[in-house]
Design a protein around this motif. Structure first.
Motif, PDB file in Angstrom:
ATOM      1  N   ILE A 166       0.869  -0.700   0.479  1.00  0.00           N
ATOM      2  CA  ILE A 166       0.419   0.276  -0.240  1.00  0.00           C
ATOM      3  C   ILE A 166       1.169   1.298   0.076  1.00  0.00           C
ATOM      4  O   ILE A 166       1.828   1.440   0.433  1.00  0.00           O
ATOM      5  CB  ILE A 166      -0.989  -0.274   1.355  1.00  0.00           C
ATOM      6  CG1 ILE A 166      -0.001   0.177   2.360  1.00  0.00           C
ATOM      7  CG2 ILE A 166      -1.688  -0.977   0.992  1.00  0.00           C
ATOM      8  CD1 ILE A 166      -1.054   0.256   3.446  1.00  0.00           C
ATOM      9  N   LEU A 167       0.281   2.487  -0.072  1.00  0.00           N
ATOM     10  CA  LEU A 167       0.994   3.681  -0.473  1.00  0.00           C
ATOM     11  C   LEU A 167       0.862   4.593   0.351  1.00  0.00           C
ATOM     12  O   LEU A 167      -0.267   4.651   1.146  1.00  0.00           O
ATOM     13  CB  LEU A 167       1.028   4.510  -2.035  1.00  0.00           C
ATOM     14  CG  LEU A 167       1.417   5.156  -2.888  1.00  0.00           C
ATOM     15  CD1 LEU A 167       2.995   4.996  -3.081  1.00  0.00           C
ATOM     16  CD2 LEU A 167       0.811   6.109  -3.677  1.00  0.00           C
ATOM     17  N   TYR A 168       2.028   4.862   0.878  1.00  0.00           N
ATOM     18  CA  TYR A 168       1.870   5.738   2.620  1.00  0.00           C
ATOM     19  C   TYR A 168       2.355   7.147   2.176  1.00  0.00           C
ATOM     20  O   TYR A 168       3.118   7.218   1.461  1.00  0.00           O
ATOM     21  CB  TYR A 168       2.518   5.215   3.191  1.00  0.00           C
ATOM     22  CG  TYR A 168       3.131   6.553   4.367  1.00  0.00           C
ATOM     23  CD1 TYR A 168       1.521   7.266   4.570  1.00  0.00           C
ATOM     24  CD2 TYR A 168       3.983   6.686   5.488  1.00  0.00           C
ATOM     25  CE1 TYR A 168       1.677   8.136   6.249  1.00  0.00           C
ATOM     26  CE2 TYR A 168       3.959   7.917   6.210  1.00  0.00           C
ATOM     27  CZ  TYR A 168       3.491   8.395   6.547  1.00  0.00           C
ATOM     28  OH  TYR A 168       3.462   9.123   7.514  1.00  0.00           O
ATOM     29  N   VAL A 169       0.679   8.444   2.132  1.00  0.00           N
ATOM     30  CA  VAL A 169       1.111   9.303   1.564  1.00  0.00           C
ATOM     31  C   VAL A 169       1.412  10.116   2.771  1.00  0.00           C
ATOM     32  O   VAL A 169       0.204  10.138   3.186  1.00  0.00           O
ATOM     33  CB  VAL A 169       0.376   9.653   0.655  1.00  0.00           C
ATOM     34  CG1 VAL A 169       0.573  11.229   0.293  1.00  0.00           C
ATOM     35  CG2 VAL A 169       0.107   9.227  -1.084  1.00  0.00           C
ATOM     36  N   CYS A 170       2.618  11.071   2.786  1.00  0.00           N
ATOM     37  CA  CYS A 170       2.549  12.116   3.641  1.00  0.00           C
ATOM     38  C   CYS A 170       2.972  13.661   3.176  1.00  0.00           C
ATOM     39  O   CYS A 170       3.655  13.185   2.318  1.00  0.00           O
ATOM     40  CB  CYS A 170       3.431  11.211   5.377  1.00  0.00           C
ATOM     41  SG  CYS A 170       5.146  11.398   4.572  1.00  0.00           S
ATOM     42  N   GLU A 171       3.188  14.198   4.399  1.00  0.00           N
ATOM     43  CA  GLU A 171       3.805  15.956   4.411  1.00  0.00           C
ATOM     44  C   GLU A 171       4.709  16.036   4.723  1.00  0.00           C
ATOM     45  O   GLU A 171       5.043  15.948   5.957  1.00  0.00           O
ATOM     46  CB  GLU A 171       2.935  17.164   4.105  1.00  0.00           C
ATOM     47  CG  GLU A 171       2.690  18.138   4.237  1.00  0.00           C
ATOM     48  CD  GLU A 171       1.909  19.309   4.014  1.00  0.00           C
ATOM     49  OE1 GLU A 171       2.088  20.942   4.977  1.00  0.00           O
ATOM     50  OE2 GLU A 171       0.965  19.210   3.112  1.00  0.00           O
ATOM     51  N   ASP A 172       5.831  16.480   4.686  1.00  0.00           N
ATOM     52  CA  ASP A 172       6.728  16.581   5.296  1.00  0.00           C
ATOM     53  C   ASP A 172       7.520  17.931   6.076  1.00  0.00           C
ATOM     54  O   ASP A 172       6.333  18.998   5.747  1.00  0.00           O
ATOM     55  CB  ASP A 172       8.756  16.193   4.525  1.00  0.00           C
ATOM     56  CG  ASP A 172       8.465  17.378   3.930  1.00  0.00           C
ATOM     57  OD1 ASP A 172       7.891  18.338   3.386  1.00  0.00           O
ATOM     58  OD2 ASP A 172       9.413  16.660   2.609  1.00  0.00           O
ATOM     59  N   ASP A 173       8.212  18.601   6.648  1.00  0.00           N
ATOM     60  CA  ASP A 173       8.098  19.392   7.170  1.00  0.00           C
ATOM     61  C   ASP A 173       8.322  20.245   6.128  1.00  0.00           C
ATOM     62  O   ASP A 173       8.084  22.005   6.871  1.00  0.00           O
ATOM     63  CB  ASP A 173       9.788  19.394   8.373  1.00  0.00           C
ATOM     64  CG  ASP A 173       9.642  18.364   9.274  1.00  0.00           C
ATOM     65  OD1 ASP A 173       8.146  18.243  10.032  1.00  0.00           O
ATOM     66  OD2 ASP A 173      10.150  17.956  10.034  1.00  0.00           O
ATOM     67  N   ASN A 174       9.209  20.564   5.633  1.00  0.00           N
ATOM     68  CA  ASN A 174       8.774  21.194   4.372  1.00  0.00           C
ATOM     69  C   ASN A 174       7.863  21.491   3.675  1.00  0.00           C
ATOM     70  O   ASN A 174       7.931  22.499   2.647  1.00  0.00           O
ATOM     71  CB  ASN A 174      10.506  21.323   3.257  1.00  0.00           C
ATOM     72  CG  ASN A 174      11.470  20.948   4.484  1.00  0.00           C
ATOM     73  OD1 ASN A 174      11.805  21.701   4.941  1.00  0.00           O
ATOM     74  ND2 ASN A 174      12.090  19.831   4.143  1.00  0.00           N
ATOM     75  N   ASP A 175       6.712  20.724   3.414  1.00  0.00           N
ATOM     76  CA  ASP A 175       5.049  21.070   2.423  1.00  0.00           C
ATOM     77  C   ASP A 175       5.356  20.269   1.679  1.00  0.00           C
ATOM     78  O   ASP A 175       4.656  20.995   0.837  1.00  0.00           O
ATOM     79  CB  ASP A 175       4.735  22.547   2.811  1.00  0.00           C
ATOM     80  CG  ASP A 175       5.272  22.976   4.246  1.00  0.00           C
ATOM     81  OD1 ASP A 175       4.422  22.492   5.071  1.00  0.00           O
ATOM     82  OD2 ASP A 175       4.977  23.963   4.512  1.00  0.00           O
ATOM     83  N   TYR A 176       6.211  20.203   1.790  1.00  0.00           N
ATOM     84  CA  TYR A 176       5.948  18.103  -0.038  1.00  0.00           C
ATOM     85  C   TYR A 176       6.002  17.660   0.510  1.00  0.00           C
ATOM     86  O   TYR A 176       5.200  16.520   1.633  1.00  0.00           O
ATOM     87  CB  TYR A 176       7.833  18.190  -0.100  1.00  0.00           C
ATOM     88  CG  TYR A 176       8.277  19.256  -0.572  1.00  0.00           C
ATOM     89  CD1 TYR A 176       7.973  20.036  -1.841  1.00  0.00           C
ATOM     90  CD2 TYR A 176       9.916  19.950   0.067  1.00  0.00           C
ATOM     91  CE1 TYR A 176       8.990  21.064  -2.058  1.00  0.00           C
ATOM     92  CE2 TYR A 176      10.787  20.977  -0.041  1.00  0.00           C
ATOM     93  CZ  TYR A 176      10.079  21.223  -1.213  1.00  0.00           C
ATOM     94  OH  TYR A 176      10.674  22.669  -1.528  1.00  0.00           O
ATOM     95  N   ILE A 177       4.962  16.506  -0.497  1.00  0.00           N
ATOM     96  CA  ILE A 177       4.625  15.449  -0.221  1.00  0.00           C
ATOM     97  C   ILE A 177       5.142  14.605  -1.148  1.00  0.00           C
ATOM     98  O   ILE A 177       5.363  14.223  -1.745  1.00  0.00           O
ATOM     99  CB  ILE A 177       2.880  15.387  -1.247  1.00  0.00           C
ATOM    100  CG1 ILE A 177       1.561  16.776  -0.312  1.00  0.00           C
ATOM    101  CG2 ILE A 177       2.315  14.322  -1.123  1.00  0.00           C
ATOM    102  CD1 ILE A 177       1.693  16.838   0.819  1.00  0.00           C
ATOM    103  N   ASN A 178       5.025  13.005  -0.063  1.00  0.00           N
ATOM    104  CA  ASN A 178       6.109  12.685  -0.244  1.00  0.00           C
ATOM    105  C   ASN A 178       4.920  11.666   0.010  1.00  0.00           C
ATOM    106  O   ASN A 178       4.649  10.963   0.444  1.00  0.00           O
ATOM    107  CB  ASN A 178       7.249  12.271   1.248  1.00  0.00           C
ATOM    108  CG  ASN A 178       8.467  13.604   1.229  1.00  0.00           C
ATOM    109  OD1 ASN A 178       8.839  14.314  -0.292  1.00  0.00           O
ATOM    110  ND2 ASN A 178       8.522  13.490   1.843  1.00  0.00           N
TER     111      ASN A 178
END
Length: 431
Positions: A166-178
């Motif tokens: 499954i794909l885990y989609v998150c936002e890092d501290d620099n507001d980038y979507i990883n």
């Protein structure tokens, strides 16, 4: 022993008269013990879920994060072990808790948002994950490096099973979507506020997904033999204060976060020891409400049993005035008659309480068979979807003793009047 033998024989011969008293005692004790054991089991289940979610009974947290990789918080761990007395029954757990405000899992076009993503070392937390109820798989990563555990409701919404990527989609501290692909190795049965939208992911995987330097934000202490007492917690706080710059014990985690967030001097790093009770302060009201309801039930049943038995016993004893007078006439003292009737009442109460206990044990055992996880929000009080009663011998014995003593005191006042009747008066009262 002499009086008890006669009392048992008397009860058996007059069993028709005493069956109502026996029934009142047995049914009352059965209901009371069922309420006590079920409620204690519900609270215990809630506490265990909280222990799993927070990683233990106590959390040791630093004001500006520990800022240490999982395997490099050696100095803190060494000091903590010394403060804990190097006890073998306490597991030290290091985690990173990520507030998953906008994080989601994707599988075949379906997404589910999460409330918390917890980065863990599954092997070091074996003592915790062994207590999870898995409907599929387990926490063992096997051949995979990037693994995740999901709750059954989330896995059902995604339509995924153990072994699926499954794909885990998150936002890092620099507001980038990883994004990062993880393998589902276990699905646990938990739809409570702690477990439903909480997932457990491999620590290294979470750090890469968030694109940050490895760090942990808390060290937890899990007491394998049960939660520590208040005295033990205060003693640990005192030991830690000798090594660290500590906040006062029992500080609420929200107050702790607020304090260090606005602290101007960032060079000063303060630490705090947060007990489980402070983490679940919002649930205390619910627990207190449950205990008040049970207390009301217990008080009501004690009154019903005591008043019911003593009033009915009064009628039975008065009808036996002739017997009392005859015993007095053949030389038995008033104290002997008192002992005889008290022995009857005690035998009746003991047998009724024992029967009530047996039926309560059967009742809670039957109740534990049914899967109640379908009840929305109720899973917080369930263990593996079932209502498991908690058997506390001392508490049960204490409540049963209250019933017996209260009832015997009530009966005693009735008997005091009876034994004062003279043989002639007893004959006159029955003719």
């Amino acid at each position: 022993m002499f009086y008890f033998v006669i009392a048992i024989k008397s009860i058996f011969e007059r069993r028709r008269q005493y069956k109502s008293l026996f029934a009142v005692c047995a049914v009352g004790v059965c209901i009371m013990l069922c309420a006590l054991m079920v409620t204690d089991g519900m609270v215990k289940s809630m506490n265990e879920k909280a222990r799993q979610y927070y990683g233990g009974d106590l959390q040791f947290m630093g004001g500006h994060h520990l800022e240490k990789p999982l395997d490099e918080a050696v100095e803190e761990e060494k000091i903590i072990k010394e403060c804990l007395g190097n006890r073998k029954d306490i597991t030290i757990i290091k985690r990173f808790n990520h507030d998953a405000d906008d994080d989601s899992y994707y599988f075949e076009g379906t997404s589910v948002r999460q409330r918390a993503i917890i980065g863990v070392d599954f092997e070091s937390e074996k003592v915790l994950f062994d207590k999870f109820t898995f409907v599929e798989g387990s926490y063992h990563p096997g051949e995979y490096e990037d693994t995740v555990l999901l709750s059954e409701p989330v896995a059902r919404k995604l339509g995924c099973h153990v072994g699926d990527s499954i794909l885990y989609v998150c936002e890092d501290d620099n507001d980038y979507i990883n994004t990062i692909e993880v393998v589902l190795t276990g699905i646990f049965q938990d739809a409570s506020v702690f477990g439903m939208y909480t997932s457990y992911i491999t620590y290294d995987t979470l750090m890469r997904a968030l694109d940050r330097e490895p760090e942990i934000d808390r060290i937890s202490f899990y007491y394998e033999n049960g939660s520590p007492s208040k005295r033990e917690q205060l003693k640990l706080q005192e030991s830690l204060e000798a090594k660290f710059n500590m906040y006062p014990f029992g500080i609420d985690k929200k107050a702790f976060y607020k304090d260090f967030k606005y602290e101007r001097d960032k060079s000063i790093n303060k630490w705090c020891l947060i007990p489980l009770e402070s983490n679940v302060s919002d649930l205390k009201l619910l627990v207190q409400a449950l205990k008040l309801i049970v207390a009301a039930i217990v008080i009501m049943l004690v009154i019903i049993i005591s008043v019911g038995i003593s009033s009915t016993y009064r009628v039975i004893v008065i009808k036996r005035s002739l017997e009392s007078g005859t015993l007095r006439a053949i030389g038995m003292k008033s104290s002997g008659i008192m002992k005889l009737f008290i022995s009857e009442a005690l035998v009746l109460l003991l047998s009724g309480c024992l029967t009530g206990f047996i039926f309560s044990a059967i009742a809670v055992k039957i109740a534990s068979i049914f899967d109640l996880s379908f009840i929305s929000g109720f899973d917080l009080f369930l263990t593996g979807g079932h209502l498991i009663a908690d058997f506390n011998p001392l508490k049960i014995a204490g409540y049963v003793a209250i019933i017996i003593v209260t009832t015997l005191v009530s009966v005693l006042f009735t008997l005091r009047k009876l034994v004062r009747i003279s043989p002639v008066g007893a004959i006159t009262a029955t003719t």
